[in-house]
Design a protein around this motif. Structure first.
Motif, PDB file in Angstrom:
ATOM      1  N   LEU A  23      59.210 -18.092  38.454  1.00  0.00           N
ATOM      2  CA  LEU A  23      59.579 -17.236  39.768  1.00  0.00           C
ATOM      3  C   LEU A  23      58.716 -15.999  39.799  1.00  0.00           C
ATOM      4  O   LEU A  23      58.003 -15.918  40.989  1.00  0.00           O
ATOM      5  N   ILE A  24      58.447 -15.118  38.747  1.00  0.00           N
ATOM      6  CA  ILE A  24      57.761 -14.304  38.890  1.00  0.00           C
ATOM      7  C   ILE A  24      56.223 -14.472  39.206  1.00  0.00           C
ATOM      8  O   ILE A  24      55.673 -14.077  40.013  1.00  0.00           O
TER       9      ILE A  24
ATOM     10  N   LEU B 197      66.322 -21.625  32.147  1.00  0.00           N
ATOM     11  CA  LEU B 197      66.563 -20.290  32.996  1.00  0.00           C
ATOM     12  C   LEU B 197      65.496 -19.563  32.715  1.00  0.00           C
ATOM     13  O   LEU B 197      64.895 -18.920  33.760  1.00  0.00           O
ATOM     14  N   LEU B 198      64.919 -19.187  31.528  1.00  0.00           N
ATOM     15  CA  LEU B 198      64.036 -18.365  31.501  1.00  0.00           C
ATOM     16  C   LEU B 198      62.571 -18.660  31.939  1.00  0.00           C
ATOM     17  O   LEU B 198      61.749 -18.144  32.502  1.00  0.00           O
TER      18      LEU B 198
ATOM     19  N   ALA C 298      62.276 -20.821  34.476  1.00  0.00           N
ATOM     20  CA  ALA C 298      62.650 -20.609  35.887  1.00  0.00           C
ATOM     21  C   ALA C 298      62.030 -19.349  36.380  1.00  0.00           C
ATOM     22  O   ALA C 298      61.479 -19.150  37.413  1.00  0.00           O
ATOM     23  N   TYR C 299      62.718 -18.278  35.575  1.00  0.00           N
ATOM     24  CA  TYR C 299      62.629 -16.849  35.912  1.00  0.00           C
ATOM     25  C   TYR C 299      61.113 -16.432  35.753  1.00  0.00           C
ATOM     26  O   TYR C 299      60.548 -15.768  36.963  1.00  0.00           O
ATOM     27  N   GLN C 300      60.216 -17.111  34.782  1.00  0.00           N
ATOM     28  CA  GLN C 300      59.000 -16.715  34.663  1.00  0.00           C
ATOM     29  C   GLN C 300      58.295 -17.493  35.724  1.00  0.00           C
ATOM     30  O   GLN C 300      57.295 -16.763  36.250  1.00  0.00           O
TER      31      GLN C 300
ATOM     32  N   ASP D   3      68.784 -27.199  28.610  1.00  0.00           N
ATOM     33  CA  ASP D   3      68.660 -26.123  27.617  1.00  0.00           C
ATOM     34  C   ASP D   3      68.500 -24.791  28.518  1.00  0.00           C
ATOM     35  O   ASP D   3      68.052 -24.513  29.469  1.00  0.00           O
ATOM     36  N   ARG D   4      69.083 -23.704  27.589  1.00  0.00           N
ATOM     37  CA  ARG D   4      69.223 -22.451  28.271  1.00  0.00           C
ATOM     38  C   ARG D   4      67.883 -21.569  28.505  1.00  0.00           C
ATOM     39  O   ARG D   4      67.639 -20.931  29.293  1.00  0.00           O
ATOM     40  N   ARG D   5      66.825 -22.245  27.848  1.00  0.00           N
ATOM     41  CA  ARG D   5      65.384 -21.557  28.058  1.00  0.00           C
ATOM     42  C   ARG D   5      64.993 -22.313  29.228  1.00  0.00           C
ATOM     43  O   ARG D   5      63.911 -21.751  29.567  1.00  0.00           O
TER      44      ARG D   5
ATOM     45  N   ALA E  69      65.792 -24.473  37.028  1.00  0.00           N
ATOM     46  CA  ALA E  69      66.842 -23.724  36.004  1.00  0.00           C
ATOM     47  C   ALA E  69      68.031 -24.525  35.918  1.00  0.00           C
ATOM     48  O   ALA E  69      69.028 -24.381  34.937  1.00  0.00           O
TER      49      ALA E  69
ATOM     50  N   TYR F 260      62.243 -23.361  41.652  1.00  0.00           N
ATOM     51  CA  TYR F 260      62.735 -22.604  40.715  1.00  0.00           C
ATOM     52  C   TYR F 260      64.270 -22.882  40.239  1.00  0.00           C
ATOM     53  O   TYR F 260      64.572 -22.802  39.248  1.00  0.00           O
ATOM     54  N   VAL F 261      64.974 -23.261  41.394  1.00  0.00           N
ATOM     55  CA  VAL F 261      66.388 -23.831  41.235  1.00  0.00           C
ATOM     56  C   VAL F 261      66.365 -24.928  40.448  1.00  0.00           C
ATOM     57  O   VAL F 261      67.190 -25.306  39.482  1.00  0.00           O
TER      58      VAL F 261
END
Lengths: 485, 494, 131
Positions: B168-169, B161-162, B164-166, B157-159, B153, B149-150
């Motif tokens: 992660l979930i 981050l999203l 990585a978050y998705q 691109d800032r996407r 991230a 995930y890290v």
């Protein structure tokens, strides 16, 4: 050089030539020299193998195993020998022609052109000398891929579209039908080695045999059996030397060569005959012959007419092979040679006409024979060969095919051969007539013959066509070995 | 005890120690050197372990000398050794590449952290492969996932981050499902050691908790595996992560998840229980086919090359699971060999795409037009890898396709044969989108006259491209090992 | 099933019912809520249910705390506790990482609502669009 070394040499010479050509990008004359030298060397290698094969030997070499039980192996038998001879011999002529054509038309990316050409010849040698279906498939696919840049050479939208159809049909048929057929063959027979008499004897029911044959026949898309023939006219977007390569030397011949190889060495003539599963193939091939001839009749674009003529002529080979009679088999194999020489002459002429006079349609060719006598003379000989009239080589092959069909009492085949001969005359003779016996349209710009290398090339192949009629010894000897023994 | 006897432990410990060392060292060149050395040592260890397994059979190593099943056991059999070499080999090739690649994609002050987390990810993946304890798998799974995930991230691109978050979930849900499955197995057998569970399961075979455990394990691992329709995280994650990360992940994360699935199916539950009691074959078959076709079809319409090849990965995972669904030795061989072939091919693809991104500033189809002239070597490499994805003879992908077709023919499933080859044609469509854009279109008049990629990036990629072609001809390493591994798995005493 | 049978089942499997309830509640929150932090909360609840799944069966009927003593013969199983300690650590690490990501997302997008974020990405004038 030992025979098996010659086999490897035949593969390496064009490949090494390709590498050298790439290096000579900045020196066009040197580059062209490399092509010519490679082609001559290749012919020498191939011709050196000829005496052994004529004596009955089968030079072979196995390289290594890829999958358990499946190796890359080469085995030079008479049919492969003939194909290799045609391909390597015509490469020399085609190279000469290409030099003239590419320079006269100021084509771009010439280095890429010559490199792909050389590699295509290497792949063709691989197909010709393949010792098993697996190796043949490897080089068959390689041939498809390496000719793609040649077909799309011009890089225009039209070229792209043509390339798509080309690739879709050739890769589509080989991946969808040919690959499963090969895996299944290996699964059933335990081997894919080409064996006289076939490897499927007694292993499959007649229905399964018929199904497998269908997979092979439609899978070998390069043989242009309908309905998978569209790649041929689509490939006409390529420069004419490429069309000559496709329609005489490498690609289509690889197709019908594979067809005959599969019928004789994978299935075996006797196995097929006793199962009685080739009638549908006679039908499909017959339909292709007639339908393609009709389309050719209605095509004004010269290359398109020649393309459909090729579709038709290829199915002669398939038809003759499907009839399963030794005489017609001889005709089939001879036709591979005769058609090669005849068609390359015709395409050379078409390219010469385009280069010298910038004409592409049949309707524009009135009176052109006066300005380009050598070109149209060669065209006339090529046309005679297609129709099957002496003194052109096509006469001999048609003779054998007809005799074989009659001997086997395949009256449909006889009718198709006879009828299509008339159709061939119908779309070739008018071109010759127009060229020589009609007055040219007014307001035509003056032009002479095509550049010298091109004229030399087409004259050479025209002479070859006639020569094959008078001296068919070597092809006949090879063919007899394949069928008679 | 000699060092050689501790190799199984060192396999995990070496990259693990590299991580805190890198954080302490801070400077990015030193960090790179440390992690590179660690990955090369790990690769050497894995090769040594492989040779040991080939000559003397399964290695069993007790951590801290606590005998199994009381202590955690590291167990190296043919399949584990195969996977160890694959993952560490991939890391060993991607790391030299990553140095130049992340120069462009990650801010200078964060680059040492990239190496740290990469080392942790490698630790996790190697740990999953080598451990013989079910809960230990979960621990390493989470180690590798969290570091993944890290890594994702860190994308520009800032996407990212999203994405990585998705991931992660979804990944945590998957891992939690996995641990529920392990918990149910523990409840029923009282052991966490895989071999021990296998023995004890025979007493409770077919009971509902055991079947529930199978279900939870399958779903949990399938999330990590990106099996359709649980693949939603993959396209975004691969598209927005740094190129080196995608190259490594594409070849390792999903493959290790397949390994876990194989390990549980064959070494713990046993083929009869998995395939006969539950319609697992049909379900896996359907999902695999759905993945193959849906993902290939979506790939054709992508304009971003990384996304295109990400969807291609989902399709290729479909092939891998298809081989598994046959439940035969040939099918299993196809699965295992495609793990290797696909890892090599996709690793090369994403490394080459990283070269493209570095030279051309992006990987959109519009941006790469005419790339064939400006970056001939990179383009050629991508074409060769594309051919491997299609399954053209002379490439590694062909070998996998052949084995799959053979497996289908052995069952007499002709319709399946045609579906397999039909999906290969879809691959032709999406690979040819790249070919046409690169070779048959004129480059846009960009003042950024791009040159060929840097040697430090091109060489590792070229190595993998060469491997793709090599393993299409000499299959003794890939197919030979896969066949042995498959045979060993199928004949596990159950 | 009779009334007393139902009560026995409910009573005997009380822990499992709670487990499943927490599991489903957690999953529902993850799926149904658009706020990124709430999703993480749901994830934590989901993970907590698993802790319960492990620990509850560890308590054996008539078992005492797992401290060796001659007076006792049946001990509760300490292993689940060990496993769950590990799982809790993993959960905490995941939560920390998730929250860190949310902070960065807030910095990059200005919002932590999933819908808003997806909308701002779909907007064509986004400067970081890769084409």
């Amino acid at each position: 050089m030992a025979a098996d070394e010659l086999i490897i040499a035949a593969l390496l010479v064009p490949a090494a030539g390709a590498a050298l050509i790439a290096l000579c990008d900045r020196a066009p004359n040197l580059r062209e020299g490399v092509t010519l030298v490679s082609s001559v060397l290749l012919l020498l290698c191939v011709v050196s193998l000829l005496p052994d094969v004529l004596d009955g030997a089968r030079p072979a070499i196995t390289l290594f195993e890829v999958l358990p039980g499946l190796s890359i192996a080469f085995d030079v038998e008479p049919l492969g020998m003939l194909f290799a001879l045609i391909a390597s011999g015509l490469w020399i002529v085609n190279s000469l022609y290409s030099i003239g054509y590419m320079r006269a038309n100021r084509e771009h990316a010439q280095t890429r052109f010559y490199v792909c050409f050389a590699l295509a010849l290497a792949a063709t040698m691989g197909v010709a000398m393949a010792g098993n279906m697996f190796t043949l498939f490897l080089f068959y696919e390689m041939l498809t891929l390496i000719t793609y840049p040649l077909v799309t050479h011009h890089g225009t939208d039209e070229a792209r579209r043509g390339g798509r159809v080309y690739l879709a049909l050739l890769l589509g048929t080989s991946i969808m039908f040919l690959l499963p057929a090969i895996v299944f063959t290996w699964f059933i027979a335990g081997t894919t080695d080409f064996t006289p008499g076939g490897i499927l004897g007694g292993k499959l029911s007649a229905a399964a045999l018929g199904g497998l044959l269908a997979l092979y026949m439609f899978g070998i898309g390069k043989a242009a059996l309908m309905p998978f023939h569209r790649w041929l006219p689509a490939a006409m977007v390529a420069p004419t030397p490429v069309s000559a390569l496709l329609h005489a030397v490498a690609v289509v011949k690889a197709g019908v060569f594979s067809v005959v190889k599969v019928i004789v060495y994978v299935f075996g003539i006797d196995t097929l005959a006793s199962a009685g599963v080739t009638d549908w193939l006679v039908g499909v091939a017959g339909f292709t012959i007639v339908a393609a001839s009709v389309v050719a009749l209605n095509s004004d674009n010269l290359k398109r007419r020649l393309a459909y003529s090729t579709v038709s002529q290829l199915s002669y080979v398939v038809l003759a092979a499907a009839v399963l009679v030794p005489l017609s088999m001889v005709g089939a194999v001879l036709h591979i040679a005769a058609h090669a020489l005849g068609k390359i002459t015709l395409f050379f002429a078409a390219g010469a006409i385009y280069t010298a006079a910038h004409k592409t349609e049949v309707s524009q060719l009135d009176g052109i024979g006066r300005r380009m006598p050598w070109t149209m003379g060669a065209f006339a000989i090529g046309a005679l060969s297609m129709i099957g009239l002496p003194p052109a080589a096509g006469f001999i092959s048609k003779w054998y095919m007809l005799s074989g069909a009659m001997a086997g009492a395949h009256w449909i085949a006889v009718a198709v051969i006879a009828g299509s001969t008339l159709l061939n005359a119908g779309y070739f003779l008018p071109v010759v007539y127009r060229a020589f016996f009609r007055a040219p349209d007014a307001g035509q710009s003056a032009h002479g013959e095509a550049p010298l290398p091109m004229v030399i090339a087409l004259t050479a192949t025209a002479i070859g066509t006639v020569l094959l009629f008078f001296v068919p010894d070597v092809p006949l000897a090879l063919t007899r070995q394949m069928t008679g023994k | 005890m000699t060092l050689a006897q501790h190799l199984p432990a060192l396999q995990v410990v070496v990259p693990l120690l590299a991580a805190p060392l890198t954080v302490l060292l801070r400077r990015r060149t030193l960090a790179f050197a440390v992690v590179l050395a660690a990955s090369w040592i790990a690769f050497a260890i894995s090769v040594r372990l492989w040779m040991q397994v080939e000559s003397s059979g399964t290695i069993s190593y007790a951590i801290g000398n606590w005998p199994p099943p009381w202590g955690i056991e590291y167990r190296v059999d043919r399949l584990s050794a195969f996977m160890l070499v694959l993952v560490s080999g991939l890391a060993a090739v991607v790391l030299p590449y990553s140095r130049a690649s992340i120069e462009q994609e990650i801010p200078a002050h964060q680059q040492y952290l990239f190496y740290t987390v990469f080392a942790l990810c490698l630790t996790g993946l190697l740990g999953i492969t080598i451990t013989g304890d079910a809960f230990n798998i979960f621990v390493f799974l989470e180690i590798s996932s969290l570091s993944t995930y890290v890594l994702i991230a860190l994308g520009r691109d800032r996407r990212a981050l999203l994405a990585a978050y998705q991931y992660l979930i979804m990944g945590t849900i998957g891992a939690t499902f996995f641990v529920i499955g392990v918990g149910l197995l523990y409840l029923m057998t009282g052991s966490l050691n895989l071999a021990d569970i296998a023995q004890r399961l025979s007493a409770v075979e077919g009971t509902r908790p055991v079947l529930a455990a199978l279900a939870f394990l399958t779903v949990g691992i399938s999330l990590k595996l990106a099996l359709f329709p649980l693949h939603q995280w993959l396209p975004n994650a691969y598209a927005y992560a740094p190129s080196a990360v995608t190259a490594f992940l594409a070849g390792s994360a999903t493959k290790v998840a397949v390994y876990v699935l194989l390990r549980f199916y064959f070494s713990v539950f046993g083929a009869p229980q998995v395939f006969d009691k539950v319609p697992m074959q049909e379900m896996l078959l359907l999902l695999a086919l759905a993945g193959m076709f849906a993902a290939s079809a979506v790939a054709i319409f992508q304009t971003d090359l990384k996304r295109l090849f990400a969807y291609s990965s989902v399709a290729q995972i479909g092939y891998i699971i298809l081989g598994l669904s046959f439940g035969t030795v040939t099918g299993l061989t196809a699965t295992i060999v495609h793990l290797a072939n696909h890892a090599i091919t996709k690793g090369a693809v994403f490394m080459l795409l990283g070269c493209v991104a570095a030279s051309l500033g992006g990987v959109g189809l519009a941006r790469i037009q005419g790339m064939g002239k400006r970056m001939p070597l990179t383009s050629l490499g991508l074409v060769v890898c594309g051919l491997s994805l299609i399954g053209v003879p002379g490439t590694a992908g062909f070998i996998s396709k052949w084995m799959l077709i053979q497996a289908a023919l052995e069952q007499g499933q002709w319709w399946l044969v045609f579906l397999i080859v039909l999906s290969s044609l879809l691959a032709v469509a999406y690979v040819w989108r790249f070919v046409e854009a690169a070779y048959l279109r004129e480059p846009s008049n960009d003042p950024n006259t791009a040159a060929e990629a840097r040697w430090s990036m091109l060489l590792p990629a070229a190595l993998l491209v060469a491997a793709t072609v090599y393993f299409g001809f000499d299959t003794s390493l890939t197919l030979g090992s896969a066949t042995h591994a498959a045979g060993e798995l199928m004949s596990a005493p159950q | 099933m009779t009334g007393t049978g139902l009560l026995t089942t409910l009573g005997g499997h009380f822990a499992y019912f709670i487990t499943v309830f927490l599991m489903m509640a957690g999953l529902f929150i993850v799926i149904a809520r658009g706020n990124l932090i709430k999703k993480l909360v749901g994830l934590s609840i989901f993970q907590t249910s698993v802790y319960l799944l492990y620990i509850a069966p560890g308590k054996l009927v008539g078992g005492t705390a797992p401290i060796l003593s001659d007076a006792f013969s049946v001990y509760s199983n300490p292993l689940p506790h060990v496993l769950i300690l590990t799982a809790i650590v993993v959960g905490v690490a995941t939560l920390a990482l998730g929250l860190a990501l949310v902070v960065r997302i807030r910095e990059a997008y200005g919002s932590i609502e999933e819908d808003d974020i997806l909308q701002s990405d779909a907007a064509p004038e986004s400067p970081s669009q890769e084409q």
